[in-house]
Design a protein around this motif. Structure first.
Motif, PDB file in Angstrom:
ATOM      1  N   ASN A  12       0.832  -1.200   0.000  1.00  0.00           N
ATOM      2  CA  ASN A  12       0.000   0.000   0.000  1.00  0.00           C
ATOM      3  C   ASN A  12       0.865   1.248   0.000  1.00  0.00           C
ATOM      4  N   LEU A  13       0.348   2.298  -0.624  1.00  0.00           N
ATOM      5  CA  LEU A  13       1.015   3.601  -0.637  1.00  0.00           C
ATOM      6  C   LEU A  13      -0.022   4.693  -0.421  1.00  0.00           C
ATOM      7  N   TYR A  14       0.395   5.752   0.252  1.00  0.00           N
ATOM      8  CA  TYR A  14      -0.441   6.948   0.346  1.00  0.00           C
ATOM      9  C   TYR A  14      -0.496   7.609  -1.026  1.00  0.00           C
ATOM     10  N   ARG A  15      -1.586   8.293  -1.300  1.00  0.00           N
ATOM     11  CA  ARG A  15      -1.821   8.927  -2.604  1.00  0.00           C
ATOM     12  C   ARG A  15      -0.635   9.787  -3.051  1.00  0.00           C
ATOM     13  N   GLN A  16      -0.108  10.627  -2.142  1.00  0.00           N
ATOM     14  CA  GLN A  16       0.966  11.539  -2.563  1.00  0.00           C
ATOM     15  C   GLN A  16       2.192  10.787  -3.081  1.00  0.00           C
ATOM     16  N   TYR A  17       2.516   9.645  -2.483  1.00  0.00           N
ATOM     17  CA  TYR A  17       3.667   8.865  -2.918  1.00  0.00           C
ATOM     18  C   TYR A  17       3.331   8.020  -4.149  1.00  0.00           C
ATOM     19  N   PHE A  18       2.115   7.525  -4.191  1.00  0.00           N
ATOM     20  CA  PHE A  18       1.649   6.756  -5.344  1.00  0.00           C
ATOM     21  C   PHE A  18       1.766   7.587  -6.618  1.00  0.00           C
ATOM     22  N   ASP A  19       1.332   8.827  -6.554  1.00  0.00           N
ATOM     23  CA  ASP A  19       1.382   9.694  -7.733  1.00  0.00           C
ATOM     24  C   ASP A  19       2.816   9.917  -8.199  1.00  0.00           C
ATOM     25  N   LEU A  20       3.763  10.045  -7.262  1.00  0.00           N
ATOM     26  CA  LEU A  20       5.173  10.218  -7.620  1.00  0.00           C
ATOM     27  C   LEU A  20       5.742   8.959  -8.276  1.00  0.00           C
ATOM     28  N   VAL A  21       5.352   7.790  -7.758  1.00  0.00           N
ATOM     29  CA  VAL A  21       5.794   6.522  -8.350  1.00  0.00           C
ATOM     30  C   VAL A  21       5.214   6.387  -9.751  1.00  0.00           C
ATOM     31  N   ALA A  22       3.916   6.645  -9.891  1.00  0.00           N
ATOM     32  CA  ALA A  22       3.256   6.506 -11.186  1.00  0.00           C
ATOM     33  C   ALA A  22       3.864   7.458 -12.224  1.00  0.00           C
ATOM     34  N   ALA A  23       4.317   8.634 -11.779  1.00  0.00           N
ATOM     35  CA  ALA A  23       4.930   9.611 -12.685  1.00  0.00           C
ATOM     36  C   ALA A  23       6.393   9.266 -12.994  1.00  0.00           C
ATOM     37  N   GLY A  24       6.972   8.337 -12.218  1.00  0.00           N
ATOM     38  CA  GLY A  24       8.361   7.950 -12.423  1.00  0.00           C
ATOM     39  C   GLY A  24       9.374   8.863 -11.755  1.00  0.00           C
ATOM     40  N   THR A  25       8.909   9.774 -10.914  1.00  0.00           N
ATOM     41  CA  THR A  25       9.832  10.713 -10.257  1.00  0.00           C
ATOM     42  C   THR A  25      10.314  10.222  -8.902  1.00  0.00           C
ATOM     43  N   LYS A  26       9.620   9.282  -8.313  1.00  0.00           N
ATOM     44  CA  LYS A  26      10.049   8.650  -7.057  1.00  0.00           C
ATOM     45  C   LYS A  26      10.693   7.324  -7.432  1.00  0.00           C
TER      46      LYS A  26
END
Length: 117
Positions: A12-26
Motif C-alpha cells: 500500500n502507498l499513500y496517494r501523494q507517494y503513489f502519484d510520484l511513483v506513477a509519474a516515475g519521479t520517485k
C-alpha cells in the motif's frame, strides 16, 4: 533447487507517494525491514495500491539496500530519489510519522524501483 522466479508483491502507498511513483519521479521506496520483505529481490514486481481502492501501479525492483535507520537511508540514497517534492528534514519527519521508533529499530530498506520492461 531454489526457486529464482520473480514474484509480485502488493504494498500500500499513500496517494501523494503513489502519484510520484506513477509519474516515475520517485525512484526509491522506503520501508521498514519487516520479515515479510526480507526476501525482496531484484527482478521482483511491486504492485503499489492506494489502500481501499482498486488503483494500482506496477514497478520492477532494481536494487534493495539495507540501512540501520531512516537518516542513514536518506543520506545514502539522496532525498530527491525518495521524494523530489520535499526537503530531507520534511521527509524524515513524514517517514517517522508513519513508522514508530520501534519499527525503525528493525532497520530500513531502500528499494530502488523502475518501470516494468
Amino acid at each position: 533447487m531454489t526457486d529464482t522466479t520473480a514474484r509480485v508483491r502488493e504494498l500500500n502507498l499513500y496517494r501523494q507517494y503513489f502519484d510520484l511513483v506513477a509519474a516515475g519521479t520517485k525512484t526509491i521506496e522506503v520501508r521498514v525491514k519487516y520479515p515479510h520483505l526480507a526476501d525482496l529481490a531484484v527482478g521482483d514486481t511491486i504492485r503499489f495500491r492506494i489502500k481501499g481502492t482498486d488503483e494500482t501501479c506496477e514497478v520492477k525492483v532494481v536494487r534493495v539496500t539495507e540501512y540501520t535507520d531512516f537518516e542513514s537511508l536518506l543520506d545514502g540514497e539522496g532525498p530527491s530519489s525518495v521524494n523530489p517534492t520535499a526537503t530531507r528534514d520534511k521527509q524524515l519527519a513524514n517517514i517517522r510519522a508513519i513508522y514508530s521508533p520501534e519499527k525503525e529499530a528493525l532497520g530500513a530498506l531502500a528499494i530502488q524501483i523502475g518501470p516494468l520492461a
